[in-house]
Scaffold this active site. Structure first.
Site, PDB file in Angstrom:
ATOM      1  N   CYS A  85     131.912  25.846   8.950  1.00 34.91           N
ATOM      2  CA  CYS A  85     131.709  24.338   8.663  1.00 34.91           C
ATOM      3  C   CYS A  85     133.023  24.438   9.297  1.00 34.91           C
ATOM      4  CB  CYS A  85     131.262  23.815   7.350  1.00 34.91           C
ATOM      5  SG  CYS A  85     132.069  21.960   6.833  1.00 34.91           S
ATOM      6  N   HIS A 118     109.338  19.262   9.711  1.00 37.30           N
ATOM      7  CA  HIS A 118     110.382  20.712   9.812  1.00 37.30           C
ATOM      8  C   HIS A 118     112.054  20.897  10.245  1.00 37.30           C
ATOM      9  CE1 HIS A 118     105.602  23.003  10.266  1.00 37.30           C
ATOM     10  NE2 HIS A 118     106.431  22.359   8.777  1.00 37.30           N
ATOM     11  N   CYS A 120     134.987  22.146   5.498  1.00 35.20           N
ATOM     12  CA  CYS A 120     135.066  23.018   4.512  1.00 35.20           C
ATOM     13  C   CYS A 120     135.357  24.327   4.398  1.00 35.20           C
ATOM     14  CB  CYS A 120     134.256  22.941   3.491  1.00 35.20           C
ATOM     15  SG  CYS A 120     132.122  23.007   3.803  1.00 35.20           S
ATOM     16  N   CYS A 177     129.048  21.783   2.416  1.00 41.29           N
ATOM     17  CA  CYS A 177     129.604  19.969   2.248  1.00 41.29           C
ATOM     18  C   CYS A 177     128.890  19.235   2.272  1.00 41.29           C
ATOM     19  CB  CYS A 177     131.217  19.713   2.745  1.00 41.29           C
ATOM     20  SG  CYS A 177     131.128  20.036   4.371  1.00 41.29           S
ATOM     21  N   GLN A 188     105.443  19.846  13.667  1.00 41.76           N
ATOM     22  CA  GLN A 188     105.134  20.176  13.090  1.00 41.76           C
ATOM     23  C   GLN A 188     107.231  21.277  13.456  1.00 41.76           C
ATOM     24  OE1 GLN A 188     101.565  22.533  13.345  1.00 41.76           O
ATOM     25  NE2 GLN A 188     101.580  22.387  11.193  1.00 41.76           N
ATOM     26  N   GLY A 243      97.493  20.760  19.752  1.00 42.60           N
ATOM     27  CA  GLY A 243      98.621  21.938  19.449  1.00 42.60           C
ATOM     28  C   GLY A 243      98.301  22.818  18.514  1.00 42.60           C
ATOM     29  N   SER A 244      98.051  22.877  17.681  1.00 42.41           N
ATOM     30  CA  SER A 244      98.423  23.312  16.496  1.00 42.41           C
ATOM     31  C   SER A 244      96.976  24.156  15.739  1.00 42.41           C
ATOM     32  CB  SER A 244      98.896  22.081  14.996  1.00 42.41           C
ATOM     33  OG  SER A 244      99.241  23.259  14.267  1.00 42.41           O
ATOM     34  N   SER A 245      97.258  25.618  14.958  1.00 39.69           N
ATOM     35  CA  SER A 245      96.955  26.694  14.657  1.00 39.69           C
ATOM     36  C   SER A 245      96.259  26.188  13.171  1.00 39.69           C
ATOM     37  CB  SER A 245      96.995  27.775  14.686  1.00 39.69           C
ATOM     38  OG  SER A 245      97.732  28.072  13.846  1.00 39.69           O
ATOM     39  N   VAL A 275     110.567  21.426  16.079  1.00 39.11           N
ATOM     40  CA  VAL A 275     111.365  21.591  15.728  1.00 39.11           C
ATOM     41  C   VAL A 275     112.336  20.935  17.189  1.00 39.11           C
ATOM     42  CG1 VAL A 275     111.590  22.383  13.527  1.00 39.11           C
ATOM     43  CG2 VAL A 275     112.725  23.991  15.723  1.00 39.11           C
TER      44      VAL A 275
END
Length: 274
Positions: free
Chosen positions: A178, A119, A181, A130, A101, A218-220, A103
């Protein structure tokens, strides 16, 4: 039920295709804050919401201003002993596929292969117009050049490259753009209020189906994108173990739970199984 290190080693030893699901607690020892306390209660203010980011320039300015200040600390973070041990356990064939989960990209830097990022990845940026892709470091250069007054700001780090900062002069803040564009840039992550991309979900479900057990680290599991895999495992009779400090949403589904940090439990597990 709770477990000690020997029980966890026994769990891993009995299953050859363990799917690992990691969360923010995996990276706290690398200096990246998590979203929740031991009771699963969210810390701080509500994170940016995806629909609002796309709709409102003011929300985009707030996000990018805070990210400009918070990203350097995240980009300097290094994998911790838990990341290294997990990669070692995978290389030794003790653990199977890995989903995260997070990033921050630290699993890959520690040597884990074929990491599925549920995620997204904070080190990538996409154009909403674009669909061009850019390194986050390139966008940081844009931000610093366009907003020199904020370049030296210091603030307490928040999860995922954010910072506890409320800029006074957002009206004067210049958004990144960007270079192809001139369109709107967004970090290549799943914001709160957005769904996991369909292709990622399909791959995650395939990994869960192929596994014979699930290990949560390590996740609730408060966020449904992670909790759903515990429900799937339980429904198909696949045992679930967890390494986590504090409660998880799936405590009633767990075969065993180790109340410990990832950076202490995983190296100990690696030593036991080496």
């Amino acid at each position: 039920m709770t477990a000690d290190g020997d029980a966890l080693a026994g769990f891993v030893g009995r299953h050859r295709r363990i799917l690992v699901l990691s969360g923010a607690g995996m990276s706290t020892a690398s200096g990246i804050p998590d979203y929740r306390d031991r009771d699963g209660v969210r810390r701080g203010k509500t994170p940016v919401q995806g629909p609002e980011f796309r709709k409102l320039e003011a929300v985009r300015k707030r996000y990018w201003a805070r990210s400009m200040v918070g990203y350097p600390a995240l980009s300097a973070a290094a994998p911790n002993a838990g990341h290294a041990a997990l990669a070692g356990l995978q290389a030794a064939g003790r653990l199977g596929a890995l989903m995260t989960q997070n990033v921050d990209g630290l699993h890959q830097r520690a040597g884990s292969a074929d990491v599925l990022e549920l995620h997204g990845n904070i080190h990538k940026v996409v154009c909403l117009d674009c669909h061009a892709s850019f390194p986050r470091s390139f966008v940081q250069g844009q931000l610093v050049e366009a907003n020199p007054a904020l370049a030296g700001a210091v603030a307490t780090p928040a999860p995922d490259g954010d910072a506890h900062l409320e800029p006074d002069a957002l009206a004067e803040f210049h958004l990144p753009y960007c270079v192809h564009c001139g369109g709107t840039l967004k970090p290549d992550v799943v914001f709160f209020g957005d769904g996991v991309p369909a292709a990622v979900t399909r791959e995650a479900l395939a990994r869960m189906e192929a596994a014979d057990a699930l290990l949560v680290v390590g996740s609730s599991l408060v966020v449904y994108s992670g909790y759903r895999f515990c429900r799937m495992a339980a429904a198909s009779g696949k045992p679930i173990a967890a390494i986590n400090l504090g409660k998880t949403r799936a405590d009633d589904l767990l075969a065993l739970k180790l109340e410990a940090s990832a950076e202490s439990a995983l190296p100990a597990l690696h030593i036991r199984l080496a």
